[in-house]
Motif scaffolding. Structure first.
Motif, PDB file in Angstrom:
ATOM      1  N   GLN A 288       5.309 120.939 110.780  1.00 11.14           N
ATOM      2  CA  GLN A 288       6.133 120.459 111.699  1.00 11.14           C
ATOM      3  C   GLN A 288       6.658 119.208 110.500  1.00 11.14           C
ATOM      4  OE1 GLN A 288       6.041 119.891 115.889  1.00 11.14           O
ATOM      5  NE2 GLN A 288       4.620 122.316 115.556  1.00 11.14           N
ATOM      6  N   TRP A 289       8.602 119.130 110.869  1.00 14.42           N
ATOM      7  CA  TRP A 289       9.457 117.487 110.405  1.00 14.42           C
ATOM      8  C   TRP A 289       9.745 116.852 111.555  1.00 14.42           C
ATOM      9  CZ3 TRP A 289       9.455 114.274 106.672  1.00 14.42           C
ATOM     10  CH2 TRP A 289       9.431 115.012 105.871  1.00 14.42           C
TER      11      TRP A 289
ATOM     12  N   GLN B  20       5.423 113.556 109.549  1.00 10.86           N
ATOM     13  CA  GLN B  20       5.945 114.496 108.467  1.00 10.86           C
ATOM     14  C   GLN B  20       5.068 115.845 108.174  1.00 10.86           C
ATOM     15  OE1 GLN B  20       6.194 111.787 105.325  1.00 10.86           O
ATOM     16  NE2 GLN B  20       5.679 109.979 107.173  1.00 10.86           N
TER      17      GLN B  20
ATOM     18  N   GLU C 111      13.264 123.155 115.855  1.00 10.11           N
ATOM     19  CA  GLU C 111      13.807 124.161 115.486  1.00 10.11           C
ATOM     20  C   GLU C 111      14.633 124.776 116.468  1.00 10.11           C
ATOM     21  OE1 GLU C 111      11.528 123.768 110.895  1.00 10.11           O
ATOM     22  OE2 GLU C 111      11.138 124.642 112.386  1.00 10.11           O
TER      23      GLU C 111
ATOM     24  N   ASP D  48      17.532 123.440 110.311  1.00  8.13           N
ATOM     25  CA  ASP D  48      15.782 123.039 109.486  1.00  8.13           C
ATOM     26  C   ASP D  48      15.655 121.492 110.025  1.00  8.13           C
ATOM     27  OD1 ASP D  48      13.974 123.410 107.304  1.00  8.13           O
ATOM     28  OD2 ASP D  48      14.903 121.768 106.633  1.00  8.13           O
TER      29      ASP D  48
ATOM     30  N   TYR E 195      13.539 119.128 108.759  1.00  9.38           N
ATOM     31  CA  TYR E 195      13.673 117.796 107.799  1.00  9.38           C
ATOM     32  C   TYR E 195      15.360 117.637 108.409  1.00  9.38           C
ATOM     33  CZ  TYR E 195      14.371 115.582 103.743  1.00  9.38           C
ATOM     34  OH  TYR E 195      14.908 114.533 102.626  1.00  9.38           O
ATOM     35  N   GLU E 196      16.366 118.805 108.187  1.00 15.45           N
ATOM     36  CA  GLU E 196      17.714 117.999 108.133  1.00 15.45           C
ATOM     37  C   GLU E 196      18.199 117.543 109.714  1.00 15.45           C
ATOM     38  OE1 GLU E 196      19.465 117.341 105.557  1.00 15.45           O
ATOM     39  OE2 GLU E 196      18.015 118.378 104.145  1.00 15.45           O
TER      40      GLU E 196
ATOM     41  N   THR F 131      15.706 115.734 111.646  1.00  9.81           N
ATOM     42  CA  THR F 131      15.062 114.687 111.292  1.00  9.81           C
ATOM     43  C   THR F 131      16.682 113.961 111.608  1.00  9.81           C
ATOM     44  OG1 THR F 131      13.053 115.955 112.068  1.00  9.81           O
ATOM     45  CG2 THR F 131      13.210 113.351 111.446  1.00  9.81           C
ATOM     46  N   ARG F 132      16.473 114.034 109.847  1.00  8.86           N
ATOM     47  CA  ARG F 132      17.422 112.771 109.303  1.00  8.86           C
ATOM     48  C   ARG F 132      19.033 113.349 109.759  1.00  8.86           C
ATOM     49  NH1 ARG F 132      16.605 112.294 103.053  1.00  8.86           N
ATOM     50  NH2 ARG F 132      18.777 113.060 103.041  1.00  8.86           N
TER      51      ARG F 132
ATOM     52  N   TRP G 254      15.195 105.933 104.789  1.00  6.22           N
ATOM     53  CA  TRP G 254      14.274 107.209 104.732  1.00  6.22           C
ATOM     54  C   TRP G 254      12.768 106.724 104.316  1.00  6.22           C
ATOM     55  CZ3 TRP G 254      13.635 111.112 107.797  1.00  6.22           C
ATOM     56  CH2 TRP G 254      12.743 112.188 107.918  1.00  6.22           C
TER      57      TRP G 254
ATOM     58  N   LEU H 189       8.926 106.613 106.074  1.00  2.01           N
ATOM     59  CA  LEU H 189       8.471 107.129 105.403  1.00  2.01           C
ATOM     60  C   LEU H 189       7.071 106.709 105.043  1.00  2.01           C
ATOM     61  CD1 LEU H 189       9.636 110.773 103.888  1.00  2.01           C
ATOM     62  CD2 LEU H 189       9.043 110.343 106.307  1.00  2.01           C
TER      63      LEU H 189
END
Length: 790
Positions: A101-102, A116, A130, A142, A144-145, A147-148, A165, A169
């Protein structure tokens, strides 16, 4: 409990000094009990048509939820595995594991960190964020996106987001987040706290029993299908694969419950019928000191009705009688005629009542702690050096001759435990021993370990860490009952009491001691192995060569520490519960009982399924998976020390035969220990830390250090540090003379072994095993703290 703690800290003036508070927000500030109660009422009223549960199992751990849940038309369950809640679902959605998972999380102090993934998605499951994005109808789903995008909104305008970012990480946390403690509310309602205490006290009136519900290794039930945790002994009761009701000896006598017989082939105990309101639970009783009288302590999380092969039907469902609000209840308790078999590891690995754990009080430590290691001579004129731990009253070292080994001491190449040279030896023929060429295992690095008993809290994390690191299998309840558990490191539990007091009925304390293979320099196991499967390595390891072992088990018989484990079955390549077709289907406990044999390890190999490819990822590829018929035990995580050497050499940091820098490598148990009780390193390192030597060397040379069963002359590489207690003088006065009559080190000064009088260490008295009601719940503790031995 939290209100009481806050009131005490406020009264002590500790707020803002030793205790700080942070403002709660979001879910942490909400009243979960009230919200759950409202949800259950709404479902019962039929006002909810669709409900979604995300990675939770309220049908098991939320009393009253299951019946209401069935009344909802559309029930969507997002979960990783089968559960009581997914069993009633109309839609089941597969979740991604935490390794795939993100996401992000916020700590209590506001620090933001990223989740991560460590592996690519295996089966296409969706993470929590998600799924919520899909339900909310967002364009981006998604993880990842998502979270960003969330972090973009949080990062200050004008900041280079990509740089921020990447740095987050790398660091693991987002810089600039987190807050210092905020001033606590001055209005702590002492009256309300008093009312709560009165209400709690009212539950233990005459004739009433209180139930205290606790969370243990199973948590709220989410870990019940984890075999490692099911086979992890309870820190107090030493029970595995069960969650009995713990009661004190006094409560047992009051209820008419007999003490369990640890020595029986199949130890069982009486079953209690516990009634809370209109709900009744039958649960086995287990007698241990230290619990409050008229109280039953029950662990939550077991008794699962629907989960994987491991957890279904194991233990007792204490959630079934737990109040929806709170973790305590008033109960009516009666003893039924039923009995229930329990597996306990209490007597496994017994060292026969020798002086095992050593402890002193703080007043004695302040008085004698600065004294150097005492040098004296035995009756033959040979030099002896005794630390504080070796001089305590009752220590065998105070009244025995100096130990002369058949093998050279790696510190000096001689046969005596002296630092540099053989000065003052009564027999001059040994004088040359100190100047002889050192043997191979006397050259650095020489690995060793020190365990501080003052720091050990008995959490058993070291056991699980070792199990994960070294591919140690579980064996199941039946095999544990035979003493066949495979743990390479165990955490022994002891009760202590003041002299003349029975530690089994009125203990003054409970202490723990981790025990694994101590890698003896004069290892008794090595001299009896007929095939050289266990030999001494050049770096001090006691090797265990699996492909030489023929399973004589002579080494286990000759080991005084009882730390060697034998593979009776192919645990490493066999699925737990056999892996039969019927087992894999979603079955009820009744079907489990019908389809699975009593001993899964006896299923013929032709009926066993091969290990799934995915299950191989659970094992450490750097450690051999052992087969049946071989002995195994602690290796000091030799794969980690070898990995460290390779890494240093590749990076050009280690040339020729230079040693590994101190603290560069950690064993699994050391790395996982939350209190730092375990230290590992090179015991011959004299250069590190400005010439003080490695940390483990400093600890071994400390006056608190002592060798477990050191008087046997096996020279263990793992040593222990005496536990130091600091009792409240209003409860117990500290003992400032832990040496007793011999005054601190005279070789023939007494110390006594009169266990019957409370003067010596306790021992396993075989004549009393069946003659008394119950058996000693504790083994021997050399206790300089209480003025005697307990």
């Amino acid at each position: 409990v939290h209100a009481l703690a806050a009131a005490i800290n406020a009264q002590l003036g500790a707020v803002g000094k030793t205790v700080s508070y942070v403002a709660a927000s979001g879910d942490a500030a909400s009243n979960g009990h009230t919200a759950m109660d409202g949800l259950i009422k709404a479902m019962n009223a039929g006002s909810i048509s669709t409900i979604v549960t995300i990675e939770t199992n309220p049908c098991f751990n939320a009393p009253g939820f299951e019946d209401a849940f069935k009344k909802v038309a559309t029930r969507i369950v997002h979960s990783l595995e089968h559960s009581e809640t997914s069993h009633h679902a109309t839609w089941r959605l597969n979740t991604a594991t935490y390794l795939e998972q993100w996401g992000d999380v916020t700590a209590d102090d506001g620090t933001v960190s990223a989740i991560q993934p460590l592996i690519a998605p295996l089966y296409g499951g969706k993470s929590e964020v998600e799924l919520l994005a899909i339900i909310a109808g967002l364009k981006v789903t998604d993880g990842y996106e998502l979270t960003r995008d969330t972090w973009r909104a949080a990062v200050k305008t004008g900041t280079d987001f990509e740089k921020t970012w990447r740095r987050a990480l790398w660091d693991g946390v987002l810089a600039g987040t987190g807050s210092a403690g905020v001033p606590a509310s001055a209005a702590i309602n002492a009256t309300r706290v008093g009312e709560m205490l009165v209400a709690a006290g009212a539950m233990t009136g005459a004739g009433a029993m209180e139930i205290s519900f606790i969370t243990d290794a199973m948590g709220d039930g989410r870990w019940a299908n984890t075999s490692w945790l099911q086979e992890l002994p309870d820190p107090v009761g030493r029970v595995v694969w069960d969650n009995p009701a713990f009661i004190t000896p006094a409560t047992a006598q009051k209820l008419g419950v007999k003490f369990q017989d640890y020595t029986a082939k199949k130890p069982d105990n009486q079953v209690l019928s516990v009634k809370v309101g209109d709900k009744t639970l039958k649960i086995v009783a287990w007698v241990v000191p230290g619990v409050a009288d008229d109280t039953l302590v029950m662990g939550l999380g077991n008794g699962r009705r629907a989960t994987g092969l491991v957890g279904s039907g194991v233990g007792f469902d204490t959630f079934s009688i737990k109040p929806a609000m709170g973790f305590a209840a008033k109960a009516d308790v009666t003893v039924s005629s039923e009995r229930y078999q329990v597996s306990s590891t209490q007597l496994h690995g017994s060292m026969e009542g020798r002086a095992i754990i050593r402890e002193v009080d703080a007043v004695a430590w302040k008085k004698f702690g600065d004294e150097p290691i005492a040098a004296t001579k035995d009756a033959y004129g040979r030099e002896m050096k005794l630390s504080l731990g070796e001089r305590l009253e009752g220590s065998e070292m105070t009244h025995m001759p100096a130990i002369v080994s058949a093998y050279p001491n790696p510190y000096n190449g001689g046969k005596f435990d002296v630092e540099k040279e053989a000065k003052g030896f009564h027999n001059p023929k040994y004088a040359a021993e100190a100047t002889r060429a050192k043997p191979a295992f006397a050259e650095s690095p020489q690995w060793g370990m020190s365990i501080d008993l003052s720091a050990c809290i008995g959490c058993n994390v070291c056991t699980i860490a070792c199990q994960a690191e070294n591919n140690i299998p579980v064996v199941g309840k039946i095999e544990v009952n035979k003493g066949r558990e495979m743990h390479w490191i165990r955490v022994d539990r002891y009760f202590t009491a003041q002299a003349g007091v029975d530690e089994n009925t009125d203990p003054s304390g409970m202490v723990y001691q981790p025990v694994a293979c101590v890698h003896c320099e004069n290892a008794p196991c090595e001299v009896v192995c007929p095939v050289n499967a266990t030999v001494h390595g050049p770096e001090g390891h006691n090797y265990m060569v699996y492909n030489r072992c023929i399973g004589t088990r002579y080494c286990a018989n000759n080991c005084p520490y009882k730390v060697r484990r034998f593979n009776f079955f192919d645990y490493g390549v066999t699925k737990f519960n056999g892996g039969l077709e019927e087992s894999i289907s979603e079955v009820t406990p009744a079907l489990l009982e019908d389809n699975l044999p009593a001993n899964q390890n006896l299923i013929p190999p032709r009926l066993r399924k091969k290990l799934d490819e995915i299950s191989k990822l659970q094992k450490n590829p750097n450690v051999t998976v052992r087969s049946r018929g071989v002995m195994e035990k602690c290796t000091y995580c030799i794969q980690r020390t070898n990995e460290a050497k390779i890494e240093l050499k590749i990076k050009g940091l280690r040339k020729n035969d230079e040693g590994v820098p101190d603290l560069f490598v950690q064993t699994a148990c050391q790395q996982a220990c939350p209190t730092g009780a375990i230290t590992f390193g090179d015991i011959l390192d004299t250069k590190s830390h400005d010439g003080k030597g490695s940390v483990v060397r400093q600890m071994r040379e400390h006056t608190r250090s002592y060798a477990l069963l050191g008087y046997l002359g096996v020279r263990p590489r793992t040593t222990y540090m005496v536990r130091v207690n600091n009792p409240n003088p209003k409860i117990r006065q500290g003992n400032d003379n832990p040496f007793g009559s011999h005054g601190g080190g005279a070789p023939h000064g007494g110390g006594g072994h009169g266990a019957a009088k409370g003067e010596g260490h306790t021992f396993i008295d075989r004549s009393k095993l069946h003659a008394e009601d119950g058996y000693k719940l504790s083994l021997g503790v050399l206790n300089g703290a209480t003025g005697g031995l307990a």
